[in-house]
Design a protein around this motif. Structure first.
Motif, short mmCIF file in Angstrom:
data_model
loop_
_atom_site.label_atom_id
_atom_site.label_comp_id
_atom_site.label_asym_id
_atom_site.label_seq_id
_atom_site.Cartn_x
_atom_site.Cartn_y
_atom_site.Cartn_z
N ARG A 232 0.86 -0.96 -0.07
CA ARG A 232 -0.20 -0.16 -0.12
C ARG A 232 1.10 1.22 -0.22
O ARG A 232 0.75 2.22 0.07
CB ARG A 232 -1.30 0.32 0.95
CG ARG A 232 -1.92 1.07 1.44
CD ARG A 232 -2.90 1.17 2.89
NE ARG A 232 -4.16 1.88 2.59
CZ ARG A 232 -4.25 2.60 3.70
NH1 ARG A 232 -3.93 1.64 4.74
NH2 ARG A 232 -4.73 4.00 3.78
N VAL A 298 -8.93 -2.51 10.56
CA VAL A 298 -9.87 -1.79 10.46
C VAL A 298 -10.64 -0.85 11.21
O VAL A 298 -10.64 0.18 11.71
CB VAL A 298 -10.85 -2.06 9.20
CG1 VAL A 298 -12.05 -1.66 8.81
CG2 VAL A 298 -10.06 -3.09 7.74
N ILE A 301 -8.18 1.92 12.72
CA ILE A 301 -8.00 2.97 11.33
C ILE A 301 -9.81 3.93 11.44
O ILE A 301 -9.30 5.42 10.76
CB ILE A 301 -8.16 2.39 10.11
CG1 ILE A 301 -6.46 1.50 10.42
CG2 ILE A 301 -7.23 3.73 9.02
CD1 ILE A 301 -6.59 0.56 8.89
N ILE A 421 -5.55 -7.43 5.62
CA ILE A 421 -5.04 -6.61 5.95
C ILE A 421 -5.01 -6.28 4.81
O ILE A 421 -4.84 -4.84 4.19
CB ILE A 421 -4.14 -6.47 7.09
CG1 ILE A 421 -4.70 -6.65 8.10
CG2 ILE A 421 -3.56 -4.59 7.03
CD1 ILE A 421 -2.92 -6.74 9.18
N THR A 425 -6.99 -2.92 2.90
CA THR A 425 -6.23 -1.40 3.46
C THR A 425 -6.96 -1.10 1.45
O THR A 425 -7.17 0.05 1.06
CB THR A 425 -5.05 -1.81 2.97
OG1 THR A 425 -4.53 -2.31 2.34
CG2 THR A 425 -4.96 -1.34 4.76
N ILE A 428 -10.44 -0.02 0.51
CA ILE A 428 -11.11 1.42 1.66
C ILE A 428 -10.35 2.52 0.97
O ILE A 428 -11.15 3.37 0.49
CB ILE A 428 -10.39 1.33 3.05
CG1 ILE A 428 -10.44 0.23 4.01
CG2 ILE A 428 -9.44 2.66 3.47
CD1 ILE A 428 -10.26 -0.08 4.96
N ASP A 429 -9.28 2.01 0.14
CA ASP A 429 -8.99 3.60 -0.75
C ASP A 429 -9.87 3.26 -2.09
O ASP A 429 -9.67 4.54 -2.54
CB ASP A 429 -7.14 3.02 -1.30
CG ASP A 429 -5.77 3.31 -0.18
OD1 ASP A 429 -5.99 3.87 0.76
OD2 ASP A 429 -5.36 2.53 -0.31
#
Length: 522
Positions: A232, A298, A301, A421, A425, A428-429
């Motif tokens: 990431r 998550v 975050i 994970i 991620t 999410i992005d």
């Protein structure tokens, strides 16, 4: 026929067996806590050591990379040096490495100490579980694996809680120093109940080490772990280094498998996967790792970036779910032998799907109260899958293959967490960008509701003392922040929905599991 004095009753554990269970569980707790305890302290470490965000990420990557490399090798090391001797060495070394982490004066020194800690910690988890399976009769494994399961499920959730409290109160170095007293206690307990084997008891010669297999394993797993942990930050396959490491892992994996299957004494005994229940259990263990470690990654975050929680508040948010896991494990471990594990796993999976859908319905008004019960139900659902899955996957293995099976079982859960994970991620992005674009498209300067909202923001800013000539631009900045927050909320909702879909899709794997050879509880 009378029972010999000191012999364990078939209905209860002896004092020594309980000592083995508690020692193994304490050692495993130290290891699993350190997989998540650093997550909430990275900002403090970054400021203290003058590192960038990308550089401080190696504090986590170095540990997990070393951890996954060592887990499948631990069964071989136990055969060469002795099960108990290997466990003792790993435990003592992990404690020393923890102190070195706390004393590290620079970031490179901290990363090096974390790699050492990960190598030694990787030997604790799988070896602790295999020692317990070998020390306890099948009819009592439900109870002992329940104790062990409390550690594995509550540990990742307690890590951020403990890490946040220690970081805020004493500083980040104490997240490592806290291992010292408990590590010493565990070593003393291990010496008392697990004396090292005599040389004559070792089952394998130390000659003929499979160095090629070990090298291929390191190439494959270390490369893969770096891709998952650092991808990431390096923009995934836009980075030449990530592409090269991904290719290295993809090429070395089939070569490693072919080599190990051709060896009479492989470093990692992949032949144990011939047992259908273990193979299916390992696949489902990857999904469980995604749900266990992925959501624990998550939620903090979300709490810190969207809800504005501190490290301590974030840790406390996860605490009720961890306590629910511990309580559920204690209750289920007493009754698990009465049920078909496949039924429990399916029930837990469906409960996880329901829970993820519940959390996925988050809104701008979501707060601690809105997450309280879903996180508790998540803890219960995880227990209903973890304990019967461990028993179904490992309980029917021959005694001499439990070590190799436990290593692969724990490895797949760890890899599942890393894959999870990385996947979450990315979701999410990508979903944040997509939702932001859609929200921006829906905003029209001719929309009276939007104009009214901007006017309200300007009036609020003026009431807070902003200059009249600046309130328009400031109002637009606030609107942009609100759009970003709403996009983030929608993206996190998508993430939890993805986790639910993955668990739903994994349910057919349960059909491949068998019922473990565990006698019904009296």
């Amino acid at each position: 026929m009378s029972t010999a004095v000191g012999a364990p009753s078939p209905e209860r554990l002896s004092a020594r067996q309980w000592g083995v269970v508690l020692t193994a569980s304490l050692a495993a707790l130290l290891e699993v806590l350190d997989t998540s305890i650093t997550n909430v302290a990275l900002t403090s470490i970054q400021a203290s050591l003058g590192a960038t965000l990308a550089e401080v990420g190696w504090v986590v990557t170095g540990y997990t990379m070393a951890n996954v490399v060592m887990i499948p090798l631990i069964a071989w090391l136990g055969d060469v040096f002795g099960q108990n001797r290997t466990f003792l060495f790993s435990l003592a070394g992990f404690t020393v490495a923890s102190v070195l982490c706390g004393l590290a004066p620079t970031l490179p020194a901290l990363v090096a100490a974390r790699i050492l800690q990960g190598l030694l910690g990787g030997g604790l988890l799988a070896k602790a579980q295999s020692i317990m399976f070998q020390a306890v009769p099948p009819s009592l494994q439900g109870k002992t694996q329940g104790v062990f399961g409390v550690v594995l499920l509550a540990g990742p959730a307690l890590g951020p809680t403990l890490g946040g409290l220690l970081t805020d109160a004493l500083g980040w170095r104490w997240i490592f120093f806290v291992n010292l007293p408990f590590g010493i206690l565990a070593v003393l307990m291990a010496l008392a109940v697990m004396p090292p084997e005599r040389s004559s008891e070792l089952s394998r010669s130390r000659s003929g080490v499979d160095w090629i297999g070990i090298g291929l394993l390191i190439l494959c797993l270390a490369s893969l772990q770096i891709v998952l942990e650092q991808g990431r930050q390096l923009d995934w396959f836009a980075s030449k280094a990530i592409v090269q490491l991904a290719l290295l892992s993809a090429v070395s994996l089939p070569v490693f498998v072919a080599w190990e299957l051709s060896q009479r004494r492989p470093a990692v005994d992949l032949r144990v996967l011939r047992h259908r229940t273990l193979a299916a259990g390992c696949l489902f263990s990857m999904v469980l790792g995604l749900g266990l470690y992925g959501t624990v990654f998550v939620v903090p975050i979300f709490a810190q970036s969207v809800l504005g929680y501190t490290a301590t508040q974030t840790g406390l948010l996860l605490l009720p779910g961890a306590l629910a896991s511990a309580l559920s494990m204690g209750l289920l471990s007493r009754q698990v032998a009465r049920f078909d594990p496949r039924l429990l796993i399916v029930t837990g999976s469906l409960l996880m799907v329901l829970t993820m859908g519940w959390i996925g319905a988050i809104s701008p008004n979501t707060g601690e109260d809105s997450l309280y019960w879903p996180l508790i139900l998540r803890g219960v659902a995880t227990v209903m899958m973890f304990l019967p899955l461990s028993l179904a996957s490992l309980g029917s293995l021959p005694r001499e293959e439990v070590g190799a099976g436990s290593g692969l079982f724990n490895l797949t859960r760890q890899l599942g967490g890393s894959f999870g994970i990385a996947l979450l991620t990315v979701v999410i992005d990508q979903r944040s960008s997509l939702h932001r674009a859609r929200l921006v498209e829906s905003l029209s300067t001719t929309n009276p509701l939007l104009l009214d909202h901007l006017q309200e923001l300007q009036q609020w800013l003026q009431s807070r003392g902003s200059a009249a000539g600046q309130v328009k631009n400031q109002a637009l900045d606030l609107l942009n922040q609100q759009v970003n927050q709403q996009a983030a909320l929608l993206a996190f909702g998508d993430v939890f929905q993805v986790v639910g879909v993955v668990f739903l899709a994994a349910i057919p794997l349960v059909l491949l599991l068998g019922r473990p050879a565990v006698a019904p509880a009296p």
